[in-house]
Design a protein around this motif. Structure first.
Motif, short mmCIF file in Angstrom:
data_model
loop_
_atom_site.label_atom_id
_atom_site.label_comp_id
_atom_site.label_asym_id
_atom_site.label_seq_id
_atom_site.Cartn_x
_atom_site.Cartn_y
_atom_site.Cartn_z
N SER A 62 1.26 -1.24 0.07
CA SER A 62 0.10 0.21 -0.21
C SER A 62 0.83 1.25 -0.22
O SER A 62 2.33 1.26 0.53
CB SER A 62 -0.76 -0.01 1.44
OG SER A 62 -1.66 -0.95 1.13
N SER A 63 0.28 2.27 -0.43
CA SER A 63 1.08 3.55 -0.46
C SER A 63 1.28 4.27 0.79
O SER A 63 0.46 4.09 1.65
CB SER A 63 0.04 4.57 -1.35
OG SER A 63 -0.65 3.89 -2.14
N MET A 64 2.72 4.97 0.74
CA MET A 64 3.38 5.42 1.75
C MET A 64 4.42 6.28 1.39
O MET A 64 4.65 6.73 0.31
CB MET A 64 4.10 4.18 2.76
CG MET A 64 3.63 3.28 2.97
SD MET A 64 4.16 2.09 4.30
CE MET A 64 4.77 1.34 3.48
N GLY A 92 3.60 6.23 -2.16
CA GLY A 92 2.98 7.13 -1.70
C GLY A 92 2.70 8.86 -2.13
O GLY A 92 2.72 8.46 -3.48
N SER A 93 1.96 9.75 -1.78
CA SER A 93 1.22 10.87 -2.41
C SER A 93 2.81 11.28 -2.95
O SER A 93 3.37 11.59 -2.60
CB SER A 93 0.97 11.56 -1.52
OG SER A 93 0.61 13.07 -2.11
N ASN A 122 0.04 8.02 -7.40
CA ASN A 122 -0.67 8.88 -6.03
C ASN A 122 -0.96 10.49 -5.70
O ASN A 122 0.11 10.64 -5.53
CB ASN A 122 0.00 7.91 -4.80
CG ASN A 122 -1.49 8.02 -3.53
OD1 ASN A 122 -1.74 8.95 -2.53
ND2 ASN A 122 -1.50 6.66 -3.28
N LYS A 192 -9.29 5.10 -2.71
CA LYS A 192 -8.86 4.16 -1.30
C LYS A 192 -9.18 5.16 -0.44
O LYS A 192 -8.94 6.43 -0.60
CB LYS A 192 -7.08 3.74 -1.75
CG LYS A 192 -6.08 4.90 -0.90
CD LYS A 192 -4.36 4.50 -1.45
CE LYS A 192 -4.52 3.78 -0.24
NZ LYS A 192 -4.20 4.57 0.91
N GLU A 193 -9.16 5.19 0.80
CA GLU A 193 -9.45 5.55 1.64
C GLU A 193 -7.28 5.67 2.17
O GLU A 193 -7.18 4.37 1.82
CB GLU A 193 -10.93 5.40 2.88
CG GLU A 193 -11.28 6.02 3.69
CD GLU A 193 -10.02 6.96 4.72
OE1 GLU A 193 -10.52 7.23 5.46
OE2 GLU A 193 -9.22 7.78 4.06
N GLY A 195 -7.17 4.75 5.81
CA GLY A 195 -7.49 3.77 7.47
C GLY A 195 -8.55 4.35 7.89
O GLY A 195 -8.18 3.79 9.41
N GLY A 221 -5.88 -0.52 11.74
CA GLY A 221 -4.13 -0.29 11.70
C GLY A 221 -3.65 1.07 11.80
O GLY A 221 -4.35 2.17 12.71
N LEU A 304 6.53 -1.33 7.00
CA LEU A 304 6.86 0.14 6.83
C LEU A 304 8.20 -0.48 7.22
O LEU A 304 9.27 -0.25 7.91
CB LEU A 304 6.30 1.00 7.13
CG LEU A 304 6.97 2.94 7.64
CD1 LEU A 304 7.77 2.49 6.35
CD2 LEU A 304 5.82 3.15 7.99
C1 FMN Z 1 3.53 5.86 6.81
C2 FMN Z 1 2.97 5.79 5.81
C3 FMN Z 1 2.73 7.38 4.85
C4 FMN Z 1 1.03 6.93 4.16
N1 FMN Z 1 1.32 8.47 3.46
C5 FMN Z 1 -0.43 8.00 2.28
C6 FMN Z 1 -0.67 8.57 1.43
O1 FMN Z 1 0.36 9.08 0.68
N2 FMN Z 1 -1.31 8.08 0.26
C7 FMN Z 1 -1.93 7.35 0.38
O2 FMN Z 1 -3.12 7.06 -0.68
N3 FMN Z 1 -2.37 6.61 1.68
C8 FMN Z 1 -1.26 6.66 2.69
N4 FMN Z 1 -0.89 5.94 3.82
C9 FMN Z 1 -2.48 4.65 4.09
C10 FMN Z 1 -1.92 3.01 3.39
O3 FMN Z 1 -1.46 3.51 2.20
C11 FMN Z 1 -2.59 2.75 4.13
O4 FMN Z 1 -4.27 2.85 3.71
C12 FMN Z 1 -3.10 2.89 5.44
O5 FMN Z 1 -1.36 3.13 6.74
C13 FMN Z 1 -3.77 1.84 6.31
O6 FMN Z 1 -2.88 0.03 6.25
P1 FMN Z 1 -2.43 -0.55 7.29
O7 FMN Z 1 -3.52 -0.42 8.79
O8 FMN Z 1 -1.56 -1.33 6.64
O9 FMN Z 1 -0.84 0.74 7.60
C14 FMN Z 1 0.26 5.65 4.29
C15 FMN Z 1 0.59 5.06 5.09
C16 FMN Z 1 1.79 5.65 6.84
C17 FMN Z 1 1.58 4.04 7.28
#
Ligand code: FMN
Length: 336
Positions: A62-64, A92-93, A122, A192-193, A195, A221, A304
């Motif tokens: 997933s996007s980070m 990530g964004s 993203n 996507k959302e 979280g 999460g 991560l």
């Molecule tokens: C450090 C970090 C940065 C994130 N940045 C983005 C982002 O830039 N764009 C996005 O769509 N989601 C971002 N997310 C959200 C994740 O893609 C994901 O939807 C969310 O963390 C839930 O998943 P998890 O419970 O496995 O962490 C980010 C998550 C983390 C942990």
């Protein structure tokens, strides 16, 4: 891992036997030890096809976020794991790349991941809304092209933005912004959302659009509402504490999707990346068995944790998840 001698092992067993009793079983599965083998080299995982690109397993990264030195290393590690294990990933964004090319190399992962695997840019819905308003949507198309990405993931995160002092405010409903973007985009789009997940009406609205996939970003999460409350830059966190508890778990979202599908079978998008609170391959195996649509499962924070150091650590983690998934396929059945 070092192999211990038989006598060492027997001694460990005696020492640890009493401590090893557990009070509760994982009630999600039937365990069928008589009917399966351990994973063998012949065991294959079922891949996931997204807009014509096929992965080798149903696991997605997933996007980070990017845009700091550490993020560059994390991204490169993640892309390398995708290449080695045949996974897909979302960046990530990439908002920062709309401003300048300073951090481009942190996001420039196509050569690492390889041409055949899905790799998505993203942006937040707020940026998309703004670019549309300013007539600059061609910049988004250019961004996707420059990254050699297969398409764009749009994240919709109104609660996070609401709780961020520097947060964006949506003037238009995300569904209207998406409809406009889709008309102007010449690449696949995932929504996507981040979280909190989303409820049945939002899922239904998204399933009615010609998207490449819908990623849950479910609650359970990483929780950006909570995270922003912990930052508490507005000083008003105490009035909003309960917002962090708003949202939907991946399991609940699967129920919504299955219900929507059983009531009607003509949707433009019936493909999902099940994410948010997925801790490991057991959660992934369970959720993929529950959802009736084509799906992959994904982790953000789970990856991560292991992507910040050496590539070898991430490689070991990823390998363990995929082997675990094969073991689950062979020995576990999900209870109805
Ligand atoms: C450090 C970090 C940065 C994130 N940045 C983005 C982002 O830039 N764009 C996005 O769509 N989601 C971002 N997310 C959200 C994740 O893609 C994901 O939807 C969310 O963390 C839930 O998943 P998890 O419970 O496995 O962490 C980010 C998550 C983390 C942990």
């Amino acid at each position: 891992l070092t192999k211990s001698s038989t006598s060492d092992r027997k001694k460990d067993h005696i020492d640890l036997a009493f401590a090893s009793a557990i009070a509760k079983q994982d009630g999600r599965f039937y365990y069928e030890p008589v009917l399966g083998t351990h994973p063998t080299p012949n065991d294959k995982l079922e891949g996931f096809n997204i807009a014509g690109k096929q992965t080798k397993s149903p696991l997605w990264i997933s996007s980070m976020t990017g845009g700091t030195e550490l993020a560059g290393q994390i991204n490169h590690n993640l892309a390398r794991a995708c290449n080695e294990f045949g996974l897909g990933m979302g960046l990530g964004s990439c908002r920062i790349l709309l401003e300048s090319d300073k951090y481009f190399k942190d996001f420039d992962l196509r050569d690492t991941i390889g041409d055949s695997l899905p790799f998505y840019a993203n942006l937040g819905i707020a940026q998309v809304e703004q670019m549309l308003k300013e007539g600059k949507v061609s910049q988004i198309n250019e961004l996707v092209g420059k990254l050699r990405a297969d398409g764009l993931i749009v994240h919709i995160n109104p609660l996070q933005e609401w709780l961020q002092p520097e947060g964006d405010r949506f003037q238009e409903r995300p569904i209207d912004t998406l409809n406009k973007l889709i008309k102007m985009a010449n690449y696949p789009i995932i929504v996507k959302e981040v979280g909190q997940g989303m409820g049945p009406e939002s899922l239904l609205a998204l399933m009615s659009l010609p998207l490449a996939a819908i990623e849950f970003g479910a609650s359970g999460g990483t929780n950006f509402a909570k995270l922003e409350l912990m930052r508490n830059r507005n000083g008003d966190a105490e009035y909003h504490e309960e917002l962090a508890h708003i949202g939907h778990s991946a399991e609940e979202m699967i129920e919504f999707v299955n219900d929507i599908n059983s009531a009607n079978n003509a949707f433009l998008c019936d493909k999902f990346i099940v994410s948010g609170g997925v801790k490991n391959y057991l959660d992934g195996y369970y959720l993929l068995n529950k959802i009736k649509s084509e799906a992959a499962f994904a982790m953000a924070s789970g990856f991560l944790k292991h992507a910040m150091g050496t590539y070898d650590e991430l490689k070991e983690f990823t390998k363990l998840q995929l082997e675990g998934l094969k073991m689950a396929n062979n020995l576990l059945r999900v209870r109805e």
